[in-house]
Design an enzyme around this catalytic site. Structure first.
Site, PDB file in Angstrom:
ATOM      1  N   ASN A 132       0.869  -1.162   0.000  1.00 54.12           N
ATOM      2  CA  ASN A 132       0.000   0.000   0.000  1.00 54.12           C
ATOM      3  C   ASN A 132       0.916   1.224   0.000  1.00 54.12           C
ATOM      4  OD1 ASN A 132      -1.636   2.191   0.561  1.00 54.12           O
ATOM      5  ND2 ASN A 132      -2.698   1.232   2.273  1.00 54.12           N
TER       6      ASN A 132
ATOM      7  N   ASP B   8       0.402   4.239   0.335  1.00 52.61           N
ATOM      8  CA  ASP B   8       0.043   5.279   1.298  1.00 52.61           C
ATOM      9  C   ASP B   8       0.459   4.939   2.723  1.00 52.61           C
ATOM     10  OD1 ASP B   8      -1.135   6.878  -0.681  1.00 52.61           O
ATOM     11  OD2 ASP B   8      -3.041   5.832  -0.489  1.00 52.61           O
ATOM     12  N   CYS B   9       1.035   3.767   2.921  1.00 48.52           N
ATOM     13  CA  CYS B   9       1.420   3.289   4.249  1.00 48.52           C
ATOM     14  C   CYS B   9       2.934   3.414   4.435  1.00 48.52           C
ATOM     15  CB  CYS B   9       0.983   1.829   4.405  1.00 48.52           C
ATOM     16  SG  CYS B   9       1.694   1.011   5.844  1.00 48.52           S
ATOM     17  N   GLY B  10       3.342   4.105   5.497  1.00 49.78           N
ATOM     18  CA  GLY B  10       4.765   4.278   5.772  1.00 49.78           C
ATOM     19  C   GLY B  10       5.493   2.964   5.992  1.00 49.78           C
TER      20      GLY B  10
ATOM     21  N   ARG C 296       5.952   1.368   2.618  1.00 52.36           N
ATOM     22  CA  ARG C 296       6.999   2.069   1.855  1.00 52.36           C
ATOM     23  C   ARG C 296       8.386   1.721   2.382  1.00 52.36           C
ATOM     24  NH1 ARG C 296       3.421   6.392   2.551  1.00 52.36           N
ATOM     25  NH2 ARG C 296       4.837   7.335   4.084  1.00 52.36           N
TER      26      ARG C 296
END
Length: 140
Positions: A8, A10-12, A15
């Site tokens: 995802n 948008d997920c730290g 990432r």
């Protein structure tokens, strides 16, 4: 080694895991599961390989889990699977698959156990937390 990450962007944490994989020299297959969705056989296989139950893989924050009534411990695994298929965001992430195993990589440094080689150090997560020192050793 083939590496697959259910990611995802948008997920730290997701990432960070993707960055660790790439910095270790791998070109992973990236599956953006919010776009691709899930199938029941896929989830069952991933959970079995990772040693997770649907309840353990349920994303409880920043998801509709509470609104859907899924936090009640009486909700069956079957209901959780149905909800995860209907709402892909309900599956916690990132899930990484390699020849060394399958794992829900939270915290992100858990991915290091799935790789044949570590990225060079020093290496820190987005928040600055060091996970590999300048000598290439994992930081506890």
């Amino acid at each position: 080694m083939n590496v697959v990450i259910h990611h995802n962007p948008d997920c730290g944490t997701s990432r960070n895991v993707l960055s660790i994989i790439e910095k270790a020299g791998y070109q992973p297959t990236v599956i953006e599961y919010l776009k691709e969705g899930w199938t029941r056989p896929q989830l069952l296989a991933l959970f079995a390989a990772a040693g997770l139950t649907p309840r353990e893989a349920l994303r409880t924050t920043k998801s509709p889990a509470e609104e859907l009534g899924l936090l009640d411990p009486e909700v069956s695994d079957e209901k959780l699977l149905e909800a995860m298929i209907a709402h892909p965001v309900l599956v916690n992430r990132p899930i990484v698959c390699t020849t060394k195993g399958v794992r829900l990589c939270r915290p992100s440094e858990m991915v290091l156990d799935l790789l044949d080689r570590l990225p060079p150090g020093p290496l820190a997560k987005e928040d600055g937390e060091l996970i590999i020192d300048a000598n290439g050793r994992r930081v506890a």
